[in-house]
Design a protein around this motif. Structure first.
Motif, mmCIF file in Angstrom:
data_model
loop_
_atom_site.group_PDB
_atom_site.id
_atom_site.type_symbol
_atom_site.label_atom_id
_atom_site.label_comp_id
_atom_site.label_asym_id
_atom_site.label_seq_id
_atom_site.Cartn_x
_atom_site.Cartn_y
_atom_site.Cartn_z
ATOM 1 N N ARG A 70 -15.654 26.679 26.685
ATOM 2 C CA ARG A 70 -15.080 26.634 25.610
ATOM 3 C C ARG A 70 -14.368 28.112 26.294
ATOM 4 N N SER A 71 -12.556 27.824 26.007
ATOM 5 C CA SER A 71 -11.822 29.219 25.878
ATOM 6 C C SER A 71 -11.665 29.751 24.661
ATOM 7 N N ARG A 72 -10.586 30.936 24.823
ATOM 8 C CA ARG A 72 -10.799 31.714 23.209
ATOM 9 C C ARG A 72 -9.178 30.359 22.763
ATOM 10 N N GLN A 73 -8.517 29.985 23.255
ATOM 11 C CA GLN A 73 -7.590 29.204 22.894
ATOM 12 C C GLN A 73 -8.482 27.960 22.693
ATOM 13 N N GLY A 74 -9.617 27.532 22.533
ATOM 14 C CA GLY A 74 -10.233 26.031 22.380
ATOM 15 C C GLY A 74 -10.137 25.225 23.507
ATOM 16 N N ARG A 75 -9.570 25.411 24.066
ATOM 17 C CA ARG A 75 -8.869 24.699 25.991
ATOM 18 C C ARG A 75 -7.490 24.408 26.570
ATOM 19 N N PRO A 76 -7.656 25.132 27.682
ATOM 20 C CA PRO A 76 -6.448 25.236 27.722
ATOM 21 C C PRO A 76 -5.321 23.946 27.548
ATOM 22 N N ILE A 77 -4.182 24.553 27.651
ATOM 23 C CA ILE A 77 -2.648 23.551 27.105
ATOM 24 C C ILE A 77 -2.396 22.884 27.583
ATOM 25 N N LEU A 78 -2.197 21.255 27.047
ATOM 26 C CA LEU A 78 -1.632 20.332 27.820
ATOM 27 C C LEU A 78 0.074 19.782 28.292
ATOM 28 N N PHE A 79 0.577 19.919 29.296
ATOM 29 C CA PHE A 79 1.697 19.363 29.281
ATOM 30 C C PHE A 79 1.857 18.416 30.251
ATOM 31 N N GLN A 80 3.223 17.570 30.029
ATOM 32 C CA GLN A 80 3.080 16.119 31.150
ATOM 33 C C GLN A 80 4.489 16.118 31.704
ATOM 34 N N ALA A 81 4.515 16.051 33.103
ATOM 35 C CA ALA A 81 6.282 16.127 32.483
ATOM 36 C C ALA A 81 6.363 14.444 33.765
ATOM 37 N N GLY A 82 7.173 13.523 32.714
ATOM 38 C CA GLY A 82 7.446 11.786 33.331
ATOM 39 C C GLY A 82 8.134 11.737 32.637
ATOM 40 N N GLY A 83 9.031 10.881 32.425
ATOM 41 C CA GLY A 83 10.511 10.123 31.373
ATOM 42 C C GLY A 83 10.011 7.989 32.226
ATOM 43 N N SER A 84 9.492 7.910 32.269
ATOM 44 C CA SER A 84 9.073 6.852 32.394
ATOM 45 C C SER A 84 8.536 5.869 31.097
ATOM 46 N N PRO A 85 8.271 4.735 30.655
ATOM 47 C CA PRO A 85 7.870 4.394 29.530
ATOM 48 C C PRO A 85 6.150 4.948 29.816
ATOM 49 N N ARG A 86 5.278 4.727 31.254
ATOM 50 C CA ARG A 86 4.194 5.002 30.991
ATOM 51 C C ARG A 86 3.892 6.516 31.043
ATOM 52 N N GLY A 87 4.830 7.093 31.487
ATOM 53 C CA GLY A 87 4.884 8.664 30.724
ATOM 54 C C GLY A 87 4.423 8.764 29.711
ATOM 55 N N ILE A 88 5.530 8.631 28.999
ATOM 56 C CA ILE A 88 5.591 8.745 27.840
ATOM 57 C C ILE A 88 4.578 8.476 26.844
ATOM 58 N N ASP A 89 3.567 7.328 27.984
ATOM 59 C CA ASP A 89 2.626 7.047 26.687
ATOM 60 C C ASP A 89 1.293 7.763 27.144
ATOM 61 N N THR A 90 1.055 8.219 28.239
ATOM 62 C CA THR A 90 0.700 9.543 28.777
ATOM 63 C C THR A 90 0.121 10.855 27.760
ATOM 64 N N ALA A 91 1.875 11.467 27.754
ATOM 65 C CA ALA A 91 2.088 12.548 26.895
ATOM 66 C C ALA A 91 2.165 12.005 25.187
ATOM 67 N N ALA A 92 1.729 10.910 24.755
ATOM 68 C CA ALA A 92 2.001 10.701 23.206
ATOM 69 C C ALA A 92 0.424 10.702 23.082
ATOM 70 N N GLU A 93 -0.835 10.417 23.989
ATOM 71 C CA GLU A 93 -1.789 10.656 24.174
ATOM 72 C C GLU A 93 -2.561 11.704 24.395
ATOM 73 N N PHE A 94 -1.939 12.697 25.708
ATOM 74 C CA PHE A 94 -2.711 14.098 25.592
ATOM 75 C C PHE A 94 -1.536 15.106 25.238
ATOM 76 N N ALA A 95 -0.662 15.357 25.502
ATOM 77 C CA ALA A 95 0.561 16.214 25.608
ATOM 78 C C ALA A 95 -0.010 17.266 24.324
ATOM 79 N N ASP A 96 0.841 18.421 24.582
ATOM 80 C CA ASP A 96 1.654 19.572 23.896
ATOM 81 C C ASP A 96 2.342 19.522 23.956
ATOM 82 N N ALA A 97 3.193 19.648 24.882
ATOM 83 C CA ALA A 97 4.521 19.647 25.490
ATOM 84 C C ALA A 97 4.722 19.074 26.130
ATOM 85 N N VAL A 98 5.740 18.574 26.887
ATOM 86 C CA VAL A 98 7.070 17.462 27.984
ATOM 87 C C VAL A 98 7.488 18.631 28.470
ATOM 88 N N PHE A 99 7.419 18.414 30.150
ATOM 89 C CA PHE A 99 8.488 19.366 30.899
ATOM 90 C C PHE A 99 9.753 18.079 31.081
#
Length: 414
Positions: free
Chosen positions: A191-220
């Motif tokens: 593991r790194s100094r920040q525990g693990r890398p930050i996760l971003f996601q880019a996608g505005g469809s319902p499936r994209g929102i679902d993926t972002a809600a599950e994993f993302a720290d931030a969304v473009f």
């Protein structure tokens, strides 16, 4: 506002060729200068949007592999975060987990991964497919891919700051068996100094929102209208809380371009100039391509056509829906002004520095955003004219107080 506005910078080169004949999109020094300017402005991170193919007409991403560029930027900066876009459709979880975590260690905890599923047909053909998988399959694959990457990053339990006894390390296989991937693990890196890398996601469809809600720290995100951006942010974070608990939240960072004038008169002139220069530009072609229209037949001085709509053939629902929301909330817009202000793409703001600062703060105060993703062509003006105003108003840091990208995103105002 209880926290700083967050800012990332999209390092897509603004020009294909400089005046001296060089090509910035293959010039590492150009990327270094941009990253260093972002750091001097105390921004949170730089990131690369990316594609692994050139679309028809040649209008698209053309530059060095982000996974190669970011380690070089890591050695030339100290604080700014470093985020790479990488596709879950054309890659493997183990290789990507190792690459991103390697950048995280090289940068001392400043790396992030932007999750995309890649919809472009030209990319599919570069990887031996006649067409991309359908949207549902792409997102099922993305969900499993991201889950495996996170499991691999967590397959070491030891604190990276400790001296290791290699025979007694707390690491274990993940033994993943899924629909698309079979991965044994553990990863080769702790593991790194920040525990693990930050996760971003880019996608505005319902499936994209679902993926972002599950994993993302931030969304473009695409944020052309304040009300629609606020609705998106509320929907995303409600889903994140459902999936990850009541404390979960995802930062929403819509893309934005600035065009700054020193007076209102100059701002009006700049907007008029942009409208008159629209014909034949990349912005016009991107708009037409996104909605399946012929740019040669468009009446730019007429209303936004009914064909600006989400259909079964829509490739990017987020961009399309953003354009629709902008058109519906501003029915008086001509098609020309609609495209200039970002219809079918990211938002473009014309204003004095003070008016733009008011706009940025206002959207955040009213719950529409957590910050913004500034495009690199707007970075010099942002650093010179916008950042000092935001610092004076207490919504932008005057210096970094943490050492990792996770620290940057967590910082409160002083």
């Amino acid at each position: 506002m209880s926290r700083y506005l967050r800012f990332t910078v999209n390092l897509i080169p603004g020009a294909l060729q400089a005046e001296d004949g060089s090509h910035p999109f293959v010039d590492i020094d150009d990327f270094v200068r941009s990253a260093q300017l972002a750091e001097r402005a105390k921004l949170d991170a730089v990131f690369f949007a990316d594609s692994q193919g050139i679309p028809p007409g040649g209008r698209g991403f053309s530059y060095l592999d982000p996974l190669v560029v970011l380690p070089a930027l890591a050695r030339e900066t100290e604080h700014v975060g470093l985020v790479a876009t990488a596709s879950t459709t054309y890659g493997t979880p183990y290789a990507l987990a190792r690459a991103i975590l390697s950048i995280d260690h090289v940068s001392h905890g400043r790396a992030g991964w932007n999750i995309i599923t890649t919809m472009e047909p030209t990319v599919a053909r570069n990887f031996g497919l006649a067409a991309p998988p359908d949207r549902d399959e792409r997102y099922r694959r993305a969900h499993e891919f991201a889950d495996v990457v996170v499991q691999l990053w967590d397959s070491w339990k030891d604190d990276v700051t400790q001296r290791w006894d290699l025979d007694a390390l707390d690491r274990a296989p993940i033994d993943h068996q899924g629909e698309f991937y079979s991965v044994a693990g553990p990863l080769q890196l702790p593991r790194s100094r920040q525990g693990r890398p930050i996760l971003f996601q880019a996608g505005g469809s319902p499936r994209g929102i679902d993926t972002a809600a599950e994993f993302a720290d931030a969304v473009f995100s695409v944020g052309l209208g304040e009300e629609s951006s606020r609705d998106y942010r509320e929907r995303l974070n409600k889903e994140a809380r459902n999936k990850r608990g009541d404390s979960a939240s995802v930062l929403v960072l819509p893309g934005i371009f600035f065009t700054i004038g020193s007076t209102e008169h100059e701002v009006r002139r700049l907007l008029d100039d942009a409208e008159h220069a629209l014909d034949g530009t990349d912005a016009l072609h991107r708009f037409a391509g996104r909605f399946g229209l012929d740019p040669q037949t468009l009446d730019l001085d007429g209303p936004v056509p009914d064909e600006v709509a989400v259909t079964d053939e829509t490739t990017s629902i987020g961009f399309a829906q953003g354009g629709i929301d902008l058109a519906r909330s501003n029915p008086e817009l001509t098609l020309r002004r609609f495209i200039v202000l970002g219809g079918g793409g990211h938002r473009r703001v014309f204003g004095t520095p003070e008016a733009i600062a008011d706009d940025l703060i206002g959207w955040a105060d009213r719950g529409a955003v957590d910050g913004y993703t500034v495009f690199v062509e707007s970075l010099p003006q942002s650093a010179e004219h916008i950042v000092p105003l935001l610092q004076a108003r207490g919504v932008h840091r005057r210096d970094y107080t943490g050492t990792t990208l996770r620290d940057n995103f967590a910082q409160h105002t002083g």
